[in-house]
Scaffold this motif. Structure first.
Motif, short mmCIF file in Angstrom:
data_model
loop_
_atom_site.label_atom_id
_atom_site.label_comp_id
_atom_site.label_asym_id
_atom_site.label_seq_id
_atom_site.Cartn_x
_atom_site.Cartn_y
_atom_site.Cartn_z
N GLY A 238 0.79 -1.22 0.00
CA GLY A 238 0.00 0.00 0.00
C GLY A 238 0.83 1.28 0.00
N GLY A 239 2.07 1.20 0.46
CA GLY A 239 2.87 2.41 0.59
C GLY A 239 4.01 2.56 -0.39
N VAL A 240 4.18 1.60 -1.32
CA VAL A 240 5.39 1.64 -2.15
C VAL A 240 5.48 2.90 -3.02
CG1 VAL A 240 5.79 -0.85 -2.21
CG2 VAL A 240 4.26 0.18 -3.91
N ASN A 241 4.38 3.32 -3.62
CA ASN A 241 4.47 4.47 -4.52
C ASN A 241 4.78 5.77 -3.79
OD1 ASN A 241 3.94 2.80 -6.65
ND2 ASN A 241 1.88 3.56 -7.07
N ASP A 242 4.38 5.85 -2.52
CA ASP A 242 4.65 7.06 -1.75
C ASP A 242 6.14 7.33 -1.65
OD1 ASP A 242 1.95 7.34 -1.33
OD2 ASP A 242 1.98 6.43 0.67
N ASP A 243 6.93 6.27 -1.51
CA ASP A 243 8.38 6.44 -1.39
C ASP A 243 9.09 6.33 -2.73
OD1 ASP A 243 8.44 6.92 1.32
OD2 ASP A 243 8.78 4.84 1.88
N LEU A 244 8.62 5.44 -3.61
CA LEU A 244 9.33 5.22 -4.87
C LEU A 244 9.25 6.42 -5.81
CD1 LEU A 244 8.62 1.49 -5.76
CD2 LEU A 244 10.83 2.55 -5.30
N THR A 245 8.16 7.15 -5.77
CA THR A 245 8.02 8.30 -6.68
C THR A 245 9.13 9.33 -6.46
OG1 THR A 245 5.63 7.97 -6.89
CG2 THR A 245 6.50 10.15 -7.44
#
Length: 315
Positions: A238-245
């Motif tokens: 659920g949180g991967v895109n928050d950091d990867l972006t």
């Protein structure tokens, strides 16, 4: 009105009893999984987590971080044995996976990178090679961005490196776990549903290769069906895109030698998007591809061992 009230009470009672039965079932599955796959190593308290890890071999140090829904036996299945005669190999369970636990809220990719950095420091390791598989590759990149002085190089195997517009089919069940009640949902429904769909899920993760018959024990797969592991994996996803972006925008800052290895038939992460595009963004990074799918640390351990050795030499 009385019949309606009795119906409502009866329905509520049935729901409560069913929920309790499913919760007890999940607890039994968790106990069985832990009997099949007991803790292999030792524990270390670091900032934000209590980490379970194995430490074998001697020589220059390699630290390995597994992917989504995995645990350290993903590496000790075969790869560790191919390296431990020449290296000190340390393989760690990520928070919420295997036998590691977060001491507060589940950390995201950047937070887990900080936890691995503290782990390296607490063990007094002298700039190890950091190996990351799948989501572990994203965590490796977080260390390379924010704590580069602690590692000599990055060796990323089938890494998650960029934000995803859609969730791979094999992980869509995790994407449906409600964020506000992940552990409760996993305790009541997550484990029973995981048991029902595990064969198909694993086939998708390993495709096009077959799932090893001994993966549940030797590869630690049984532990992924425990409620705590399901909740942690759902939080990770659920949180991967928050950091990867924002991370992807900084890849040009990475100064440690970086190598990437992908299976050309990877059905989970696109080698062109997560591999070639990211290698082009990191100064001096190199990418290799081999025949295989996403789980090449298990299905192609010899090729992965050669890759890790080359990455260490390049560092």
């Amino acid at each position: 009105m009385r019949r309606t009230s009795k119906g409502l009470i009866g329905g509520a009672l049935f729901t409560a009893v069913s929920g309790l039965a499913l919760s007890l079932y999940s607890s039994r599955i968790a106990r069985q999984a832990e009997e099949l796959v007991p803790a292999d190593g030792r524990f270390l308290d670091v900032a934000g987590a209590r980490l379970h890890y194995i430490d074998v071999g001697s020589g220059p140090t390699i630290v390995m971080v597994h992917g989504l829904g995995g645990q350290l036996r993903n590496f000790s299945y075969a790869l560790v044995d191919l390296l431990k005669d020449d290296y000190r190999v340390i393989v760690v369970d990520r928070p919420g996976s295997g036998y590691s636990t977060a001491t507060g809220a589940m950390p995201g990719i950047v937070g887990q990178g900080a936890i691995i950095a503290d782990f390296i420091q607490k063990l007094g390791l002298d700039r190890p090679l950091l190996v990351g598989h799948s989501l572990g590759g994203a965590i490796g990149l977080a260390v390379g961005l924010d704590h580069p002085h602690l590692i000599r190089a990055l060796a990323l195997i089938a890494p998650l490196t960029r934000p995803q517009e859609s969730v791979p089919e094999s992980f869509r069940g995790l994407a449906r776990v409600p964020a506000r009640a992940r552990l409760g949902f996993a305790q009541v429904l997550g484990t029973p549903l995981s048991r029902l769909t595990s064969a198909k899920t694993l086939e998708g993760i390993f495709a096009p290769e077959a799932v090893p018959e001994d993966f549940a024990v030797r590869g630690g797969g049984a532990l992924s069906q425990r409620p705590i592991a399901i909740a942690a994996a759902a939080a990770d996803l659920g949180g991967v895109n928050d950091d990867l972006t924002p991370m992807a925008e900084r890849y040009g800052e990475i100064g440690v030698p970086t190598r990437i290895l992908f299976g050309r038939q990877d059905a989970i992460l696109d080698p062109a998007y997560h591999g070639h595009r990211t290698a082009a963004a990191i100064p001096g990074a190199k990418i290799d591809t081999i025949e295989g799918g996403h789980m090449i640390p298990i299905t192609a351990p010899e090729a992965c061992a050669r890759f890790v050795r080359a990455a260490f030499a390049a560092g």
